[in-house]
Design a protein around this motif. Structure first.
Motif, PDB file in Angstrom:
ATOM      1  N   ARG A 515       1.017  -0.978   0.106  1.00  0.00           N
ATOM      2  CA  ARG A 515       0.046  -0.038  -0.185  1.00  0.00           C
ATOM      3  C   ARG A 515       1.047   1.040  -0.156  1.00  0.00           C
ATOM      4  N   ARG A 516       0.661   2.220  -0.535  1.00  0.00           N
ATOM      5  CA  ARG A 516       1.051   3.511  -0.970  1.00  0.00           C
ATOM      6  C   ARG A 516       0.093   4.215  -1.051  1.00  0.00           C
ATOM      7  N   TYR A 517      -0.070   5.708  -0.600  1.00  0.00           N
ATOM      8  CA  TYR A 517      -0.052   7.070  -0.801  1.00  0.00           C
ATOM      9  C   TYR A 517      -0.053   7.802  -2.413  1.00  0.00           C
ATOM     10  N   ASP A 518      -0.971   7.522  -2.953  1.00  0.00           N
ATOM     11  CA  ASP A 518      -0.239   8.004  -4.618  1.00  0.00           C
ATOM     12  C   ASP A 518      -1.442  10.004  -4.680  1.00  0.00           C
ATOM     13  N   TYR A 519      -0.574  10.912  -4.267  1.00  0.00           N
ATOM     14  CA  TYR A 519      -1.066  12.626  -4.247  1.00  0.00           C
ATOM     15  C   TYR A 519      -1.405  12.314  -5.594  1.00  0.00           C
ATOM     16  N   LEU A 520      -1.376  12.293  -6.322  1.00  0.00           N
ATOM     17  CA  LEU A 520      -1.574  12.275  -8.511  1.00  0.00           C
ATOM     18  C   LEU A 520      -2.629  11.902  -8.731  1.00  0.00           C
ATOM     19  N   ALA A 521      -3.211  10.999  -7.659  1.00  0.00           N
ATOM     20  CA  ALA A 521      -4.697   9.503  -7.878  1.00  0.00           C
ATOM     21  C   ALA A 521      -5.671  10.345  -7.786  1.00  0.00           C
ATOM     22  N   ASP A 522      -6.345   9.994  -8.820  1.00  0.00           N
ATOM     23  CA  ASP A 522      -8.501  10.601  -8.204  1.00  0.00           C
ATOM     24  C   ASP A 522      -9.148  12.032  -8.651  1.00  0.00           C
ATOM     25  N   ASP A 588       4.457  -2.428   7.539  1.00  0.00           N
ATOM     26  CA  ASP A 588       4.841  -1.964   7.398  1.00  0.00           C
ATOM     27  C   ASP A 588       3.865  -0.082   7.934  1.00  0.00           C
ATOM     28  N   GLU A 589       4.893   0.789   7.179  1.00  0.00           N
ATOM     29  CA  GLU A 589       3.769   2.498   7.171  1.00  0.00           C
ATOM     30  C   GLU A 589       3.497   3.249   6.028  1.00  0.00           C
ATOM     31  N   TYR A 590       3.284   4.054   5.109  1.00  0.00           N
ATOM     32  CA  TYR A 590       3.039   4.768   4.094  1.00  0.00           C
ATOM     33  C   TYR A 590       2.461   5.873   5.101  1.00  0.00           C
ATOM     34  N   GLU A 591       2.389   7.076   4.652  1.00  0.00           N
ATOM     35  CA  GLU A 591       2.139   8.706   4.774  1.00  0.00           C
ATOM     36  C   GLU A 591       0.706   9.162   3.829  1.00  0.00           C
ATOM     37  N   VAL A 592      -0.001   9.013   4.829  1.00  0.00           N
ATOM     38  CA  VAL A 592      -1.573   9.870   4.513  1.00  0.00           C
ATOM     39  C   VAL A 592      -1.332  11.318   3.902  1.00  0.00           C
ATOM     40  N   TYR A 593      -1.827  12.036   3.099  1.00  0.00           N
ATOM     41  CA  TYR A 593      -1.156  13.595   3.560  1.00  0.00           C
ATOM     42  C   TYR A 593      -3.337  13.373   2.984  1.00  0.00           C
ATOM     43  N   THR A 594      -3.592  15.118   3.756  1.00  0.00           N
ATOM     44  CA  THR A 594      -4.590  15.615   4.217  1.00  0.00           C
ATOM     45  C   THR A 594      -4.715  17.056   3.837  1.00  0.00           C
ATOM     46  N   PRO A 595      -5.125  17.165   2.425  1.00  0.00           N
ATOM     47  CA  PRO A 595      -4.543  18.785   2.393  1.00  0.00           C
ATOM     48  C   PRO A 595      -5.770  19.600   2.745  1.00  0.00           C
ATOM     49  N   SER A 603      -2.502  17.672   6.938  1.00  0.00           N
ATOM     50  CA  SER A 603      -2.053  16.954   8.028  1.00  0.00           C
ATOM     51  C   SER A 603      -1.214  16.412   6.877  1.00  0.00           C
ATOM     52  N   THR A 604      -0.407  15.459   7.963  1.00  0.00           N
ATOM     53  CA  THR A 604      -0.399  13.687   7.134  1.00  0.00           C
ATOM     54  C   THR A 604      -0.312  12.327   8.348  1.00  0.00           C
ATOM     55  N   GLU A 605      -1.182  11.738   8.070  1.00  0.00           N
ATOM     56  CA  GLU A 605      -1.078  10.796   8.642  1.00  0.00           C
ATOM     57  C   GLU A 605      -0.258   9.765   8.875  1.00  0.00           C
ATOM     58  N   ILE A 606      -0.118   9.070   9.780  1.00  0.00           N
ATOM     59  CA  ILE A 606       1.359   7.677   9.470  1.00  0.00           C
ATOM     60  C   ILE A 606       0.331   6.275   9.477  1.00  0.00           C
ATOM     61  N   VAL A 607       0.196   5.675   8.563  1.00  0.00           N
ATOM     62  CA  VAL A 607      -0.704   4.401   8.811  1.00  0.00           C
ATOM     63  C   VAL A 607      -0.482   3.533   8.979  1.00  0.00           C
ATOM     64  N   GLU A 608      -0.435   2.074   9.517  1.00  0.00           N
ATOM     65  CA  GLU A 608       0.312   0.951   9.717  1.00  0.00           C
ATOM     66  C   GLU A 608      -0.290   0.008   9.326  1.00  0.00           C
ATOM     67  N   TYR A 609      -0.008  -0.875   8.108  1.00  0.00           N
ATOM     68  CA  TYR A 609       0.034  -2.292   7.752  1.00  0.00           C
ATOM     69  C   TYR A 609      -0.051  -3.442   7.480  1.00  0.00           C
ATOM     70  N   SER A 610      -0.168  -4.390   7.864  1.00  0.00           N
ATOM     71  CA  SER A 610       0.998  -5.449   6.865  1.00  0.00           C
ATOM     72  C   SER A 610       1.175  -6.087   5.807  1.00  0.00           C
ATOM     73  N   ARG A 611       1.538  -6.592   4.989  1.00  0.00           N
ATOM     74  CA  ARG A 611       1.727  -7.165   3.542  1.00  0.00           C
ATOM     75  C   ARG A 611       0.583  -8.457   3.558  1.00  0.00           C
TER      76      ARG A 611
END
Length: 904
Positions: A515-522, A588-595, A603-611
């Motif tokens: 999982r990853r956060y794509d700033y250009l998606a949607d 693992d972790e990924y960042e979620v950016y909220t404009p 804000s930026t939120e760190i989300v934890e997940y397992s593969r």
């Protein structure tokens, strides 16, 4: 007429071989033959010898000449007997036997009151005795496996032809009554004025088929001319220009006549087809339905069996249902199907290897929409399940067990399907590496044991509309898990039982996620992207647990002179401790950016997940737990003085059965450390009636949003515990046989069609009426129906009751979420009348549940039944059937059914 002397010698020879004296106990009549004395010293007349007259005998040479014996008509020894007398009529060349007489010739035996042997015609005459106007000792003619009971008969012991008058015989379930029967040979018999029936009352049958002429081939067939059906000696309009009745003890191929139907599809013919007797081990039935609106159904069923090996059956069903007419707005067309397979292997074939199958899958709406399925209980089943498995045991040291299976589970309401194609399980039996070679295992070291288990699975989750389509495999999950448990047990202070165990697990998967956060998606709004990563991956986990328990006995004796002589309380307390590490290395972790918005900054939120999320066995735990478990089991019994004064021991009565309390405390938890207290148990009220209890008590309170908070409920103004859910249920069965003190096998749950479809084994939801096989009533002798002048003193009956109530209060609902009472009863009003009812009441929805009334009548050779379901969620219907019991004439029936529109 002068009788040749040779005839007397032949007759004496036959009588001696048969062990028969010429005279019985009574003196012979005046015309009985008395052999002349000179016959005893008479020799064969020299004039009849054929010695050569021209040949000169040489001295010292003995030549043996032969006398050409006359050709004998009799091929077997004749054995005959008469209790009053046996005598010979010299004048007419006849032998007479009287009273309980019999003649045996080869495989033929004739018993009668009077038998006459005519040596002139080689014929035997047999008839009964007229005693004071009553015809007694009627002849009984037996040849091989065939038995005939006529009024009189003539039999030629040379040609083996016979003429029989008013004969009665049984052939392959048929009772045949013929006015005149002519036996041509062993293969062909002609009959005149014949009645065919399956009624046991052969003298006064309740129904029969009458024909004037018929040809009878034993054990094969009966071919008749014009045949008319009579009921109670009254001719009916049912007639055939000719008749063909197959006679065979074995199964035979043939047509299955359809039955007439009238339902929402219009007029229809149902259950017509052909039966194939493929061999002694397998058969095949192909039947179908057709309705006037174009709806049709096809069904194929096969049964197979190999004695001492295996047995099973396979059923394939398909229906194409049409509603309304083409061109109308309410026109619809749907296809439904159902597949059922059952296979059982004899356990004695191979104790170390076993294959079994129990399959029930198909369209989720099959039992609700099928126009030929009137099993109410099956229509209420919400789950279809299947299992095909093979297991093998290798008898080595240590023992190895493997199994391969395919399973299927289908929810008929949500139409969700979960399948395992296949799953593999393997295990190695416990190994005690430190156990002594001689003697018993003692102590913590001797009892250390190790096992190995492995399971692998290919799991598929799909829906009904994608079943058997390539898309169903898109979500398949494949994985395997290896487990090595190590445990031991030992005693502490002789009264405490302790155990310790640890387990190592390794999990394999063939795909993971990223999982990853794509700033250009949607459209540049940003979104979380989840990618599937194919390839092998694995993770490893371990845990540890230990437990300590004992058994405490408490007794209270009141004395043998008391009705309750004593009480016994058995408590089994247990405490356990378990620890599960946190396996956060697999996260693992990924960042979620909220404009930013007008009200909030970016804000930026760190989300934890397992593969390993969304894999077959899920992700490993990331939270460290260390918990203590507490449990207490209670059993309370009483010793009650028996009502039987001859009893030597008191009766034991269970008051509380396994009243269990269990909870746990999480030492490593930050909040809500104490788990809810669960309570379960049963209270036996009377024989066969237990009240089952289950409840959950939560010590924590709720906030205003009805969410559990880390505050004791008593501190929040409530009680010590908060009842969050509870369930009470009871099942009770009772019958007249219980009052008689007999074992009531009828109350045992019977494996029926409803149970194979995933429902209950009893008849609380009614009985199936999808087919009638002639077994409504058990086989009874006529003596069961006789001497019943006051039948009401013993009326067989049975009664079943089921009650359940569920209480919910997780979020302050404080309501009874479900409450229902179901019952069923069957009552034999007379030996031939049975009535039954199944119904219930839903207290939650305030309505009567599915209700069915059953009326069944045994009409001796016929049976009649009427099932009526006036109340039901989808299955209001009725079904009437009347037909002949015998399977030979099972197609002679009339049935009529009416079902509701199941497509609504």
């Amino acid at each position: 007429m002068q009788i040749p002397k040779q005839f007397y010698f032949l007759l004496i020879f036959i009588l001696q071989l048969g062990g028969i004296s010429l005279y019985a106990q009574d003196p012979a009549p005046k015309d009985a033959i008395i052999l002349p004395a000179e016959i005893e010293n008479d020799t064969i007349n020299p004039a009849e010898k054929t010695l050569p007259t021209t040949e000169k005998l040489e001295e010292g040479v003995v030549k043996t000449d032969t006398i050409r014996p006359p050709k004998e008509d009799l091929k077997h020894i004749v054995d005959y007997y008469g209790e009053d007398y046996v005598y010979l009529d010299k004048k007419n060349n006849r032998a007479y036997m009287y009273n309980k007489a019999y003649v045996i010739y080869g495989d033929t035996r004739i018993d009668a009151g009077e038998i006459i042997l005519d040596y002139n015609t080689n014929e035997i005459y047999a008839r009964g005795i007229d005693s004071a106007g009553v015809y007694l000792q009627k002849p009984v003619f037996v040849q091989g496996m065939n038995k005939v009971e006529p009024d009189s008969l003539r039999f030629n012991n040379v040609t083996e032809k016979a003429i029989v008058y008013n004969s009665r015989t049984q052939q392959s379930g048929f009772n045949v009554i013929a006015e005149i029967t002519k036996k041509q040979n062993d293969s062909v018999i002609f009959l005149k004025n014949v009645k065919f029936t399956t009624s046991e009352n052969i003298d006064d049958p309740d129904y029969y088929f009458f024909t004037r002429r018929a040809k009878f081939v034993p054990n094969r067939k009966i071919v008749t001319g014009l045949t008319n059906m009579y009921i109670a000696d009254v001719p009916t309009p049912i007639a055939l220009p000719f008749g063909y009745f197959p006679l065979t003890e074995d199964r035979a191929s043939g047509f299955i006549l359809p039955s007439y139907g009238d339902n929402n599809n219009g007029f229809s013919l149902q259950n017509g087809g052909y039966y194939f007797n493929l061999s002694d081990y397998i058969d095949l039935t192909l039947i179908g339905d057709y309705a006037t609106n174009g709806s049709y159904a096809l069904r194929g069923e096969t049964n197979y069996a190999l004695r001492y090996k295996f047995s099973g059956n396979l059923s394939l069903r398909y229906e194409n249902n049409i509603t309304s007419e083409r061109g109308f707005d309410d026109f619809s067309q749907s296809s439904i199907y159902n597949i059922r397979w059952s296979h059982t292997q004899d356990a004695k074939v191979n104790p170390s290897s076993r294959f079994s199958a129990n399959v029930n899958l198909g369209s989720s709406k099959y039992f609700q929409e099928s126009q030929n399925e009137t099993n109410n209980a099956s229509a209420l089943v919400n789950t279809l399940s299947s299992s095909i498995s093979y297991s093998k045991t290798f008898d080595i040291e240590p023992q190895v067990n493997i199994s391969l299976a395919a399973t299927h589970s289908q929810n008929t309401q949500t139409e969700a399907i979960n399948m395992s194609l296949p799953n593999f399980n393997g295990s190695i039996a416990r190994i005690y590496p430190f156990a002594p070679k001689v003697g018993t295992k003692q102590g913590i070291i001797d009892n250390i044991n190790v096992q190995y288990n492995v399971t692998a699975e290919n799991r598929i989750s799909t829906v009904d509309s994608l079943f058997f389509k390539p898309e169903m495999f898109n979500s398949a999950q494949i994985g395997a898990r290896h487990s090595i448990p190590v445990s031991t047990n030992f005693k502490i202070l002789d009264y405490l039982s302790a155990s310790m165990s640890t387990s190592y697990q390794e999990t394999w998967v063939l795909k993971t996620i990223n999982r990853r956060y794509d700033y250009l998606a949607d459209d540049n709004a940003g979104a979380v992207i989840e990618d599937t990563i194919p390839g092998f991956d694995s993770y490893r986990t371990y845990n540890f647990s230990t437990s300590l328990g004992t058994t405490v006995y408490g007794t209270f004796n009141r004395g043998e002179d008391k009705k309750i002589q004593g009480l016994r309380h058995v408590m089994r307390p247990s405490i356990s401790y378990s620890i599960n590490p946190a396996f956060d290395q697999y996260y693992d972790e990924y960042e979620v950016y909220t404009p930013a918005t007008a009200d909030e900054a970016a804000s930026t939120e760190i989300v934890e997940y397992s593969r390993f999320e969304n894999t077959l066995y899920g992700a490993p735990g990331k939270t460290f737990t260390s918990s203590i478990g507490l449990s207490l089991s209670n059993t309370l019994e009483a010793k009650v003085r028996s009502k039987d004064s001859t009893a030597t021991e008191a009766k034991k009565v269970t008051i509380l059965n396994n009243l269990n309390f269990a909870t746990a405390y999480n030492v490593a938890g930050d909040s809500l450390k104490l788990s809810p207290l669960t309570i379960s148990g049963s209270i036996p009220l009377v024989d066969k009636l237990d009240i089952n209890l289950r409840g959950t008590l939560n010590p924590y309170a709720l906030d205003n949003n009805n969410t559990t908070i880390d505050v004791w409920n008593i501190e929040n103004g409530g009680s010590l515990f908060r009842l969050t859910d509870a369930n009470i249920s009871l099942n009770y069965s009772f019958s007249s046989k219980d009052l008689e003190g007999a074992n009531n096998k009828d109350q045992e749950q019977i494996d029926n069609d409803t149970f194979r479809n995933g429902g209950r084994q009893d008849d609380l939801f009614g009985e199936s009426t999808s087919r009638i096989d002639g077994s409504i009533f058990e086989d009874k002798d006529e003596s069961d129906y006789e001497n019943k002048e006051f039948y009401n003193f013993s009326i067989p009956w049975d009664f079943r009751l089921a009650y359940t109530m569920t209480y919910s209060n997780n979020q302050r609902q404080d309501e009874i979420s479900s409450q229902s009472l179901m019952f069923s009863s069957n009552l034999d009003l007379s030996p031939r009348w049975r009535v039954g009812v199944s119904s219930g009441y839903d207290f939650k929805n305030k309505g009567v549940t599915l209700t069915q009334f059953r009326f069944q009548r045994d009409l001796e050779s016929w049976q009649m039944s009427f099932n009526w379901t006036p109340i039901g969620s989808i299955n209001t219907s009725w079904y009437f059937f009347i037909g002949i019991k015998s399977s030979i004439l099972s197609d002679i029936k009339y049935d009529k059914r009416r079902v509701s529109d199941r497509s609504l």
